[in-house]
Design a protein around this motif. Structure first.
Motif, PDB file in Angstrom:
ATOM      1  N   SER A  93       0.864  -1.176   0.028  1.00  8.00           N
ATOM      2  CA  SER A  93      -0.142  -0.106  -0.077  1.00  8.00           C
ATOM      3  C   SER A  93       0.832   1.481   0.218  1.00  8.00           C
ATOM      4  O   SER A  93       0.391   2.423   0.213  1.00  8.00           O
ATOM      5  CB  SER A  93      -1.082  -0.046   0.936  1.00  8.00           C
ATOM      6  OG  SER A  93      -0.075   0.079   2.509  1.00  8.00           O
ATOM      7  N   GLY A 121       2.529   2.385   2.224  1.00  9.35           N
ATOM      8  CA  GLY A 121       2.442   3.103   3.686  1.00  9.35           C
ATOM      9  C   GLY A 121       1.309   3.734   3.953  1.00  9.35           C
ATOM     10  O   GLY A 121       0.800   4.289   4.985  1.00  9.35           O
ATOM     11  N   GLU A 122       0.104   3.424   2.921  1.00  9.12           N
ATOM     12  CA  GLU A 122      -1.043   3.994   3.282  1.00  9.12           C
ATOM     13  C   GLU A 122      -2.294   3.094   3.548  1.00  9.12           C
ATOM     14  O   GLU A 122      -3.025   2.737   2.477  1.00  9.12           O
ATOM     15  CB  GLU A 122      -1.454   5.136   2.015  1.00  9.12           C
ATOM     16  CG  GLU A 122      -0.608   6.028   2.143  1.00  9.12           C
ATOM     17  CD  GLU A 122      -0.607   6.740   0.630  1.00  9.12           C
ATOM     18  OE1 GLU A 122      -1.323   6.351  -0.165  1.00  9.12           O
ATOM     19  OE2 GLU A 122      -0.013   7.723   0.278  1.00  9.12           O
ATOM     20  N   HIS A 123      -2.298   2.439   4.684  1.00  8.52           N
ATOM     21  CA  HIS A 123      -3.180   1.375   5.063  1.00  8.52           C
ATOM     22  C   HIS A 123      -4.699   1.823   4.883  1.00  8.52           C
ATOM     23  O   HIS A 123      -5.364   1.279   4.559  1.00  8.52           O
ATOM     24  CB  HIS A 123      -2.845   0.737   6.272  1.00  8.52           C
ATOM     25  CG  HIS A 123      -1.549   0.247   6.408  1.00  8.52           C
ATOM     26  ND1 HIS A 123      -1.014  -0.325   7.604  1.00  8.52           N
ATOM     27  CD2 HIS A 123      -0.500   0.214   5.684  1.00  8.52           C
ATOM     28  CE1 HIS A 123       0.120  -0.782   7.335  1.00  8.52           C
ATOM     29  NE2 HIS A 123       0.588  -0.234   6.227  1.00  8.52           N
ATOM     30  N   GLU A 124      -4.565   3.002   5.576  1.00 11.98           N
ATOM     31  CA  GLU A 124      -6.047   3.423   5.775  1.00 11.98           C
ATOM     32  C   GLU A 124      -6.922   3.707   4.724  1.00 11.98           C
ATOM     33  O   GLU A 124      -8.210   3.568   4.571  1.00 11.98           O
ATOM     34  CB  GLU A 124      -5.950   4.886   6.446  1.00 11.98           C
ATOM     35  CG  GLU A 124      -5.721   4.995   8.012  1.00 11.98           C
ATOM     36  CD  GLU A 124      -4.298   4.819   8.309  1.00 11.98           C
ATOM     37  OE1 GLU A 124      -3.351   4.909   7.159  1.00 11.98           O
ATOM     38  OE2 GLU A 124      -3.653   4.284   9.156  1.00 11.98           O
ATOM     39  N   ASP A 125      -6.246   3.839   3.416  1.00 13.30           N
ATOM     40  CA  ASP A 125      -7.124   4.184   2.123  1.00 13.30           C
ATOM     41  C   ASP A 125      -7.841   2.890   1.731  1.00 13.30           C
ATOM     42  O   ASP A 125      -8.281   2.731   1.039  1.00 13.30           O
ATOM     43  CB  ASP A 125      -6.266   4.809   1.053  1.00 13.30           C
ATOM     44  CG  ASP A 125      -5.445   5.994   1.492  1.00 13.30           C
ATOM     45  OD1 ASP A 125      -5.913   6.539   2.664  1.00 13.30           O
ATOM     46  OD2 ASP A 125      -4.911   6.509   0.762  1.00 13.30           O
ATOM     47  N   GLU A 174      -6.399   0.526  -0.104  1.00 18.42           N
ATOM     48  CA  GLU A 174      -6.523  -0.066  -1.368  1.00 18.42           C
ATOM     49  C   GLU A 174      -6.116  -1.377  -1.537  1.00 18.42           C
ATOM     50  O   GLU A 174      -5.380  -2.156  -0.705  1.00 18.42           O
ATOM     51  CB  GLU A 174      -4.996   0.938  -1.552  1.00 18.42           C
ATOM     52  CG  GLU A 174      -4.730   1.136  -3.222  1.00 18.42           C
ATOM     53  CD  GLU A 174      -3.734   2.043  -3.288  1.00 18.42           C
ATOM     54  OE1 GLU A 174      -3.192   2.006  -4.498  1.00 18.42           O
ATOM     55  OE2 GLU A 174      -2.822   2.412  -2.356  1.00 18.42           O
ATOM     56  N   HIS A 185       3.282  -0.563  -7.496  1.00 15.43           N
ATOM     57  CA  HIS A 185       3.292   0.779  -7.030  1.00 15.43           C
ATOM     58  C   HIS A 185       4.306   1.648  -7.983  1.00 15.43           C
ATOM     59  O   HIS A 185       4.269   2.637  -7.956  1.00 15.43           O
ATOM     60  CB  HIS A 185       3.680   1.060  -5.701  1.00 15.43           C
ATOM     61  CG  HIS A 185       2.491   0.885  -4.913  1.00 15.43           C
ATOM     62  ND1 HIS A 185       1.517   1.774  -4.498  1.00 15.43           N
ATOM     63  CD2 HIS A 185       2.158  -0.204  -4.093  1.00 15.43           C
ATOM     64  CE1 HIS A 185       0.663   1.472  -3.971  1.00 15.43           C
ATOM     65  NE2 HIS A 185       0.897   0.327  -3.566  1.00 15.43           N
ATOM     66  N   LEU A 230       8.363   3.616   5.262  1.00 11.25           N
ATOM     67  CA  LEU A 230       7.239   3.702   4.514  1.00 11.25           C
ATOM     68  C   LEU A 230       6.081   4.128   4.939  1.00 11.25           C
ATOM     69  O   LEU A 230       4.993   4.786   4.334  1.00 11.25           O
ATOM     70  CB  LEU A 230       6.968   2.163   3.661  1.00 11.25           C
ATOM     71  CG  LEU A 230       8.048   1.704   2.656  1.00 11.25           C
ATOM     72  CD1 LEU A 230       7.745   0.447   2.258  1.00 11.25           C
ATOM     73  CD2 LEU A 230       8.252   2.707   1.643  1.00 11.25           C
ATOM     74  N   ARG A 231       5.875   3.854   6.164  1.00 11.78           N
ATOM     75  CA  ARG A 231       4.546   4.241   6.762  1.00 11.78           C
ATOM     76  C   ARG A 231       4.303   5.590   6.993  1.00 11.78           C
ATOM     77  O   ARG A 231       5.273   6.384   7.223  1.00 11.78           O
ATOM     78  CB  ARG A 231       4.551   3.421   8.297  1.00 11.78           C
ATOM     79  CG  ARG A 231       2.928   3.634   9.023  1.00 11.78           C
ATOM     80  CD  ARG A 231       2.171   2.438   8.294  1.00 11.78           C
ATOM     81  NE  ARG A 231       0.837   2.566   8.856  1.00 11.78           N
ATOM     82  CZ  ARG A 231      -0.175   2.973   8.366  1.00 11.78           C
ATOM     83  NH1 ARG A 231      -0.129   3.624   7.502  1.00 11.78           N
ATOM     84  NH2 ARG A 231      -1.247   2.986   9.097  1.00 11.78           N
ATOM     85  N   LYS A 232       3.190   6.018   6.365  1.00 10.86           N
ATOM     86  CA  LYS A 232       2.874   7.505   6.440  1.00 10.86           C
ATOM     87  C   LYS A 232       2.050   7.764   7.876  1.00 10.86           C
ATOM     88  O   LYS A 232       0.957   7.240   7.956  1.00 10.86           O
ATOM     89  CB  LYS A 232       1.905   7.856   5.325  1.00 10.86           C
ATOM     90  CG  LYS A 232       2.523   7.852   4.152  1.00 10.86           C
ATOM     91  CD  LYS A 232       2.159   9.065   3.154  1.00 10.86           C
ATOM     92  CE  LYS A 232       2.960   9.203   1.896  1.00 10.86           C
ATOM     93  NZ  LYS A 232       2.508   8.024   1.131  1.00 10.86           N
ATOM     94  N   LYS A 260      -0.408  10.042  10.218  1.00 13.25           N
ATOM     95  CA  LYS A 260      -1.128  11.319   9.809  1.00 13.25           C
ATOM     96  C   LYS A 260      -0.848  12.306  10.842  1.00 13.25           C
ATOM     97  O   LYS A 260      -0.889  11.933  12.113  1.00 13.25           O
ATOM     98  CB  LYS A 260      -2.641  10.729   9.968  1.00 13.25           C
ATOM     99  CG  LYS A 260      -3.051   9.996   8.748  1.00 13.25           C
ATOM    100  CD  LYS A 260      -3.644  10.785   7.567  1.00 13.25           C
ATOM    101  CE  LYS A 260      -3.459  10.056   6.256  1.00 13.25           C
ATOM    102  NZ  LYS A 260      -4.170   8.715   6.285  1.00 13.25           N
TER     103      LYS A 260
END
Lengths: 134, 495, 161, 81, 89
Positions: free
Chosen positions: C151, C153-157, C159, D74, E85-87, E89
């Protein structure tokens, strides 16, 4: 003929050299970063192949698990019946190290792609040069 | 407790790093004190180890209770104990320093940062303590992986530098592993002491020769020795300042330690001098490294990049001391490992403080900065003088021994190269010092758009910097005592 | 044209249902197999590392068949991070237990004091204990690396990887 | 062990390795790498290293291919060399 | 670059090939690797640890410290990926 026998007696070692050099070449000569990682993987597995080759024994040696183990603990175990377990242990560790390095390299790759939007080393370098020129 | 100190010195930072990650999920502010406390405990343990080694001799700790050739053992003699103390002490100082700079660079990832920092320290300590050739590889990878990540979180260029470092570091580690494999196929053992006993009968074998070559080349990549140094300046320049201070002052030194172990413990000193002319080759490459590093350093305008090139030269000094193959040279090399670790930490920390305050690493921005940042600039002065080798500072003593060693071996060229490279560093640092004390103020500051008024760095940065600067001075005065109590026992037999 | 698009969507949905149902059926068996591999490492090839990878593979399959959100219902990121540490803490904890009982680090033989077994079998149990620790860490780390890579690094989406 | 079988496997392994580094499509490269790992795993089983082969099968052919495809998803799939 | 890489590869190949000349033949049961340390594992591992799989016994008992290192390597890789990698917020 003797030389031929000599070469055949070690063909596993020659093959690992070939694999290792394929990986090594990809690591240093390929421009694409993914290809570098593929090369890294091949390079490391070649070393693992070398170690496993050192462990093998000719003459009907079996896998290093004691057969009919239950109850026969006092029997003398013939070493020639089992392949050498130590390189296997070392290589289990090395495979883990390999996959860890692989994960880290992939993480860096994604960071680079996010930043430069390309995976070719020469393109990244030219982007950096134009940045410097400004 | 004391008999387990050898294992605990690795396990304490490891355990702390595991806890750090979990604690960091909820309470990020706990990570910093936890890290500092852990590294403080590590320093105490390392001092107790060094005391035990001095009073009772070599410590052997058998993991899982199996005797060495079958199990893994830690063998800690004077050299290990000495290096353990250096690495854990610098780890403590840098961790104290890191608070402000990490809060600025990585506000959201502090827990991960400290976890990896502890893992890096634990990995380096593991390399130093172990007596098993394969175990060394495992800890080498722990420290390398942590190092790659810590370098990658630096400025914009850092990921590319770190990627190149991953590629080079993997080649180095794999060559080392291949060397271990060759030794294993030739002898059937992995324990260093056992290998040392088995190898002398096999010195004619091509496998052993290959093993030596691959191990040395692998380690040479890791320490950025001259023809294989390409990754180092990029990686150390773009890393966060706390990381580059720690990594620059310890990682290459630990690599040099591994080289010393391979050349003088696993193999006998005669092997690298007589059977294979490796020593001579390393010596000439070291000369090239010294000159190349200093010449490239002159041309740099970025302070950290300049220091990175100086590291290449310093690695050259250490390897040169090792390669001349006599008591003086070896003493100089070990002493230089200590001094260089302190000097580099001092300079990188000070440059980091300047970057923290002014936002730039350019050497031009140092102009007339001594009025605003007196302590930091004093540290740069002391560190610079020590790198040049001006008498009361530490750098002079190790260079003195190195020159004596080179002359003792009849290698006049080595001694001359050392002096020339010292002169070149003198040129670099006097230019910088003149700029600091008499130079013009940077233009941005004069025009008033230099955002904030530049003042002295915060106390949590100043304290480590002054500790390091004081260390550089006092190591100079203490060098005689250090040599007589520790270093003279590290010299391998036959010198 | 419109019908064709509709039809292909229908086929895709239909395939999706097949994939989801099959995965729902086999994921428990994969996990059971992973646990078997960890526990049976003494008698057959396998052990903590391989079993952990198989357990991780079951979660990865879940991400592929459903999406990240569905998988996160089973194992949230926080639990994942805690599991990463738990495994290594179990390992070092067993080692330190041996130190506390008076032997060297990781010398499981000493565990016979607290285990109802002789020295050999307490060694065997010690091996099982550390394999479980390894399994935990490997599973959690592999899942976490896969999520972060798949993802970016964007798990929340949520995807789909 | 049958050396002919061993030899044929090794030759296919080398072919897979060369193909993996020379193919222009990165996804094919990832799959070829998986095939390479799997063939090596066969080879090691044949040499008696069952544990290593099992690990390689789960890691090399399984997990790392998944990582690879996740990364290629990606980034770009094409390459110049 | 390509030429340099080829030279490096050829040099390494030469070194590897040179070292291989003296190696014991493949699968030689009397090579040092099979006779020095490992026989003890094969003979004693089952008696001392009650674990028939010698690889597991050596991995998690005789050389368990290596395995701890291995697990820490994996842990490190996990933390690295989270950090890089982890974003947040």
């Amino acid at each position: 003929m003797e030389a031929m026998d000599y070469i055949i007696s070690k063909y596993n070692y020659w093959m690992y050299i070939i694999l290792m050099m394929i990986g090594f070449y990809a690591m240093i000569a390929k421009k694409n970063l993914v290809k570098k990682i593929v090369g890294m993987n091949i390079f490391q597995t070649a070393i693992i192949l070398f170690f496993i080759s050192t462990a093998s024994k000719k003459g009907g040696a079996s896998i290093p698990i004691i057969q009919n183990g239950h109850g026969s603990a006092t029997d003398i175990i013939n070493t020639a019946h089992y392949v050498n377990p130590l390189p296997h242990v070392l290589m289990l560790t090395a495979i883990v190290v390999m996959v860890s390095t692989f994960g880290v390299a992939i993480a860096l790759l994604l960071m680079l792609y996010k930043k430069y939007n390309t995976l070719e080393e020469d393109e990244i370098i030219s982007i950096l040069k134009t940045e410097n020129g400004k | 407790m004391t008999e387990n100190a050898a294992a605990l010195i690795i396990l304490v930072p490891l355990m702390a790093s595991f806890i750090n990650l979990v604690v960091g999920l909820r309470w990020k502010e706990v990570c910093y004190p936890l890290t500092v406390a852990t590294l403080g405990a590590t320093v105490l343990l390392s001092f107790s180890i060094i005391q035990t080694v001095i009073s009772k001799g070599t410590i052997t700790y058998e993991f899982a209770g199996w005797a060495p050739p079958w199990g893994i053992a830690y063998v800690i003699d004077h050299l290990n104990a000495f290096m353990l103390a250096i690495v854990s002490f610098i780890g403590l100082v840098v961790s104290v320093y890191s608070k402000k700079s990490i809060e600025k660079d990585l506000p959201k990832k502090t827990a991960h940062f400290y976890t990896l920092f502890l893992l890096l320290v634990a990995g380096l300590l593991g390399i130093l303590a172990t007596g098993d050739a394969f175990n060394l590889f495992v800890f080498l990878e722990i420290s390398s992986l942590a190092g790659y990540a810590l370098i990658a979180v630096g400025d914009d260029r850092a990921p590319l530098a770190s990627f190149n470092y991953v590629i080079m570091g993997t080649i180095g580690a794999c060559f080392y592993l291949l060397g271990v494999g060759y030794l294993y196929i030739a002898t059937g053992s992995l324990n260093m002491a056992d290998l040392a006993g088995l190898l002398p009968n096999l010195y004619g074998s091509k496998v052993v020769l290959g093993a030596f070559a691959f191990m040395i080349v692998g380690v040479a990549i890791k320490i950025a020795f001259f023809p294989l140094h390409k990754w180092l300046p990029d990686a150390y320049t773009h890393a966060p300042s706390a990381v580059s201070a720690f990594v620059s002052s310890t990682m290459t030194k630990v690599g040099a330690y591994v080289m010393i172990r391979i050349m003088f413990t696993v193999f006998e000193p005669q092997f690298s001098t007589e059977i294979l002319p490796a020593s001579a080759m390393l010596g000439w490459l070291a000369v090239a490294a010294m000159l190349y590093g200093c010449v490239r350093a002159i041309a740099q305008t970025d302070a950290k990049r300049m220091l990175s090139y100086i590291i290449i030269a310093e690695v050259g000094y250490i390897v040169m001391g090792v390669s001349v193959g006599n008591r003086m040279g070896f003493t100089g090399a070990v002493l230089h490992i200590l001094n260089d670790a302190f000097m580099m930490a001092c300079l990188f920390l000070a440059v980091g403080a300047v970057e923290y305050k002014t936002g730039t690493r350019s050497l031009n921005s140092f102009g007339n900065l001594y009025k605003k940042m007196p302590v930091t600039m004093a540290a740069i002065t002391i560190g610079g003088l020590s790198i040049v080798g001006i008498p009361p500072t530490a750098g002079f003593f190790s260079k003195w021994y190195l020159v004596l060693g080179a002359i003792g071996a009849g290698q006049w060229v080595f001694a001359a190269a050392l002096l020339i490279s010292s002169l070149l560093t003198a040129v670099i640092f006097f230019k910088i010092l003149v700029n600091i004390y008499f130079g013009p103020q940077p233009a941005a500051d004069l025009q008033g758009n230099g955002a904030a008024v530049i003042s002295e760095a915060p106390v949590s940065m100043l304290f480590p910097i002054s500790i390091m600067a004081a260390g550089v001075l006092s190591l100079g005065f203490l060098s005689g005592k250090i040599i007589s109590s520790v270093i003279q026992f590290t010299v391998p037999g036959g010198f | 044209m419109h019908d064709a698009a509709k039809e292909s969507k229908m086929i895709r949905d239909f395939e999706n249902i097949i994939i989801k149902t099959v995965c729902r059926a086999i994921i428990p068996f994969i996990q059971l197999y992973g646990l078997y591999v960890i526990a049976h490492g003494h008698y057959s090839p396998g052990g903590g590392f391989q079993g952990g990878c198989i357990l991780a593979a079951s979660f990865i399959l879940m991400v592929l068949a459903y999406d990240i959100k569905e998988m996160k219902k089973r194992m949230s990121e926080k639990i994942n991070t805690i599991l990463c540490s738990t495994g290594v803490i179990i390992y070092t904890g067993i080692g330190l237990l041996c130190v506390i009982l008076g032997a060297n680090f990781l010398d499981y033989g000493i565990l016979e004091i607290i285990l109802p077994a002789d020295a050999e079998h307490s060694r065997s149990l010690g091996i099982l204990g550390v394999e479980i620790g390894v399994g935990f860490t490997v599973m959690a780390v592999m899942v976490s690396i896969f999520l972060n890579i798949a993802s970016a690094g964007e798990h929340e989406d949520g995807e789909q990887g | 062990m049958i050396w002919q079988l061993d030899f044929i496997l090794l030759v296919i392994v080398v072919i897979c390795a060369i193909a993996a580094i020379s193919v222009k499509d990165l996804l094919s490269s990832a799959i070829l790498l998986g095939a390479y790992s799997f063939l090596l795993c066969l080879l090691w089983t044949e040499m008696g290293a069952v544990d290593v082969a099992f690990t390689e099968a789960t890691v090399g052919a399984g997990i790392s291919t998944a990582f690879f495809i996740g990364a290629i998803y990606h980034t770009s799939r094409r390459t110049k060399d | 670059m390509k030429v340099l890489a080829l030279i490096a590869v050829l040099l390494t190949t030469a070194m590897l090939g040179y070292a291989t000349l003296d190696m014991p033949g493949w699968g030689d049961p009397s090579s040092p690797a099979s006779t020095h340390v490992s026989p003890v594992y094969i003979q004693e591992a089952y008696k001392k640890t009650a674990t028939p799989n010698i690889v597991t016994a050596v991995l998690a008992d005789y050389r368990s410290y290596d395995t701890l290192g291995e697990t820490v390597v994996i842990f490190t890789a996990g933390v690295v990926c989270m950090m890089l990698l982890r974003k947040v917020k």
